[in-house]
Design an enzyme around this catalytic site. Structure first.
Site: not given
Length: 84
Positions: A43, A73-76
């Site tokens: 993450y 995982d790039v969510e921000t």
């Protein structure tokens, strides 16, 4: 899992630099026991050192790299612009 049609799993190794997933080793082994193709993921925290995060992911799978490529995982955005 396989009987339910699930063929693969991505297992979280860590979240940024501060959270190493305590369940990674168990989840990694259990995915293999279930007959799933495995990939590990990080993450990713854009506001933290990218190389150090990559090192955490590599260390987690060093002895057993799994069957799928590791991913992030790039969510921000971590306060970064899309250019950064």
């Amino acid at each position: 899992m396989r009987r339910a049609g699930i063929r693969y799993a991505f297992v979280r190794a860590s979240d940024g630099l501060t959270v190493v997933d305590a369940r990674f080793a168990k989840n990694w082994r259990d995915a293999r026991k279930a007959g799933l193709l495995r990939g590990a993921y990080q993450y990713f925290r854009p506001d933290q050192d990218a190389l150090a995060q990559a090192d955490l992911l590599i260390a987690a799978i060093d002895a057993d790299p799994g069957e799928l490529p590791p991913v992030i995982d790039v969510e921000t955005d971590g306060g970064k612009s899309s250019t950064q």
